[in-house]
Scaffold this motif. Structure first.
Motif, PDB file in Angstrom:
ATOM      1  N   THR A  35       0.828  -1.202   0.000  1.00 12.52           N
ATOM      2  CA  THR A  35       0.000   0.000   0.000  1.00 12.52           C
ATOM      3  C   THR A  35       0.864   1.254   0.000  1.00 12.52           C
ATOM      4  O   THR A  35       0.580   2.213  -0.730  1.00 12.52           O
ATOM      5  CB  THR A  35      -0.941  -0.007   1.214  1.00 12.52           C
ATOM      6  N   ALA A  36       1.920   1.269   0.806  1.00  9.79           N
ATOM      7  CA  ALA A  36       2.805   2.437   0.858  1.00  9.79           C
ATOM      8  C   ALA A  36       3.489   2.664  -0.491  1.00  9.79           C
ATOM      9  O   ALA A  36       3.579   3.799  -0.973  1.00  9.79           O
ATOM     10  CB  ALA A  36       3.842   2.259   1.957  1.00  9.79           C
ATOM     11  N   VAL A  37       3.955   1.610  -1.114  1.00 10.90           N
ATOM     12  CA  VAL A  37       4.624   1.742  -2.413  1.00 10.90           C
ATOM     13  C   VAL A  37       3.624   2.202  -3.471  1.00 10.90           C
ATOM     14  O   VAL A  37       3.929   3.072  -4.292  1.00 10.90           O
ATOM     15  CB  VAL A  37       5.291   0.405  -2.808  1.00 10.90           C
ATOM     16  N   TYR A  58      -8.455   2.318   0.378  1.00 14.87           N
ATOM     17  CA  TYR A  58      -7.783   1.659   1.503  1.00 14.87           C
ATOM     18  C   TYR A  58      -8.806   1.277   2.576  1.00 14.87           C
ATOM     19  O   TYR A  58      -8.809   0.148   3.066  1.00 14.87           O
ATOM     20  CB  TYR A  58      -6.712   2.573   2.082  1.00 14.87           C
ATOM     21  N   ALA A  59      -9.675   2.217   2.933  1.00 13.86           N
ATOM     22  CA  ALA A  59     -10.669   1.950   3.978  1.00 13.86           C
ATOM     23  C   ALA A  59     -11.632   0.844   3.551  1.00 13.86           C
ATOM     24  O   ALA A  59     -11.931  -0.060   4.335  1.00 13.86           O
ATOM     25  CB  ALA A  59     -11.433   3.229   4.301  1.00 13.86           C
ATOM     26  N   LEU A  60     -12.110   0.900   2.308  1.00 12.87           N
ATOM     27  CA  LEU A  60     -13.021  -0.147   1.837  1.00 12.87           C
ATOM     28  C   LEU A  60     -12.311  -1.491   1.767  1.00 12.87           C
ATOM     29  O   LEU A  60     -12.903  -2.532   2.073  1.00 12.87           O
ATOM     30  CB  LEU A  60     -13.587   0.234   0.463  1.00 12.87           C
ATOM     31  N   THR A  67      -8.475 -11.092   1.689  1.00 11.88           N
ATOM     32  CA  THR A  67      -7.197 -10.422   1.499  1.00 11.88           C
ATOM     33  C   THR A  67      -7.443  -8.956   1.190  1.00 11.88           C
ATOM     34  O   THR A  67      -7.847  -8.591   0.089  1.00 11.88           O
ATOM     35  CB  THR A  67      -6.408 -11.107   0.364  1.00 11.88           C
ATOM     36  N   ASN A  68      -7.163  -8.106   2.161  1.00 16.46           N
ATOM     37  CA  ASN A  68      -7.482  -6.687   2.063  1.00 16.46           C
ATOM     38  C   ASN A  68      -6.744  -5.977   0.939  1.00 16.46           C
ATOM     39  O   ASN A  68      -7.299  -5.104   0.276  1.00 16.46           O
ATOM     40  CB  ASN A  68      -7.189  -5.990   3.385  1.00 16.46           C
ATOM     41  N   VAL A  69      -5.478  -6.346   0.711  1.00 14.84           N
ATOM     42  CA  VAL A  69      -4.722  -5.634  -0.322  1.00 14.84           C
ATOM     43  C   VAL A  69      -5.290  -5.923  -1.714  1.00 14.84           C
ATOM     44  O   VAL A  69      -5.267  -5.045  -2.577  1.00 14.84           O
ATOM     45  CB  VAL A  69      -3.210  -5.940  -0.225  1.00 14.84           C
ATOM     46  N   LEU A  70      -5.823  -7.114  -1.924  1.00 16.01           N
ATOM     47  CA  LEU A  70      -6.435  -7.402  -3.225  1.00 16.01           C
ATOM     48  C   LEU A  70      -7.726  -6.607  -3.398  1.00 16.01           C
ATOM     49  O   LEU A  70      -8.014  -6.116  -4.501  1.00 16.01           O
ATOM     50  CB  LEU A  70      -6.698  -8.894  -3.385  1.00 16.01           C
ATOM     51  N   SER A 169     -12.670  -7.753  17.148  1.00 17.53           N
ATOM     52  CA  SER A 169     -12.054  -8.078  15.855  1.00 17.53           C
ATOM     53  C   SER A 169     -11.742  -6.793  15.090  1.00 17.53           C
ATOM     54  O   SER A 169     -12.291  -5.726  15.385  1.00 17.53           O
ATOM     55  CB  SER A 169     -12.996  -8.957  15.031  1.00 17.53           C
ATOM     56  N   ALA A 170     -10.875  -6.911  14.111  1.00 22.93           N
ATOM     57  CA  ALA A 170     -10.506  -5.737  13.311  1.00 22.93           C
ATOM     58  C   ALA A 170     -11.726  -5.125  12.637  1.00 22.93           C
ATOM     59  O   ALA A 170     -11.876  -3.896  12.601  1.00 22.93           O
ATOM     60  CB  ALA A 170      -9.454  -6.126  12.278  1.00 22.93           C
TER      61      ALA A 170
END
Length: 190
Positions: A35-37, A58-60, A67-70, A169-170
């Motif tokens: 995400t940072a890159v 990012y929030a969604l 898998t959040n990054v996907l 939970s998150a």
């Protein structure tokens, strides 16, 4: 919604595929590092997105199970080129690293008794933690303005305690923070 930031050249499907193949598959340190890159590549270098749209994705992505990054990459692809952009971003971000993960897992199972391989994994874990902290700062920095610092720090501390000490939970913490953010008065622009 397929709007881009500023007067940047439009994101092509090939460009989206290249960015997500390169940065979602070759960035070490997990989704936070990716995400940072991608923040640097999408906002500062290519100007394909503004910070508000990036943070929205990012929030969604964080609110999406799995898998959040996907989910994040798919959301960015959608904002850039609609459904075709979402599909290209998802495939580019997932297929190459899935193949690589399979190959590395096979190699690691062969080397798991090797002390050098174990030491390398421990070093990589320490680096991943540092990269994750940097990612948190990259996401929080635009919101850590004069007049809002106490609020950002309080929400961050409360979220940490609710997750670590209270055992929520998150997803529960994220939903609770969203509700609190929606009802708290907005900061003044003065």
């Amino acid at each position: 919604m397929t709007e881009q930031a500023s007067n940047a050249p439009p994101a092509t499907l090939g460009g989206i595929g290249w960015v997500f193949t390169r940065y979602a598959n070759l960035t070490l340190g997990g989704g936070g590092a990716t995400t940072a890159v991608l923040h640097h590549e999408l906002l500062e270098k290519r100007h394909w997105l503004d910070n508000d749209r990036f943070v929205l994705c990012y929030a969604l992505g964080r609110l999406t199970p799995g898998t959040n990054v996907l989910a994040f990459c798919t959301g960015v692809g959608w904002l850039l080129r609609g459904l075709s952009g979402a599909i290209v971003a998802l495939l580019a971000a997932s297929v190459p690293c899935a193949v690589l993960a399979t190959a590395l897992t096979a190699a690691f199972s062969h080397w798991q008794e090797n002390a050098f391989a174990q030491a390398a994994v421990h070093g990589a874990i320490a680096a991943a933690v540092a990269i994750t902290v940097k990612t948190c700062w990259t996401i929080a920095k635009p919101h850590y303005k004069v007049g809002a610092r106490a609020r950002v720090a309080a929400v961050g501390a409360a979220a940490f305690l609710l997750h670590v000490a209270a055992g929520l939970s998150a997803i529960q913490v994220l939903l609770l923070a969203a509700v609190i953010g929606a009802v708290l008065p907005a900061e003044s622009s003065t």
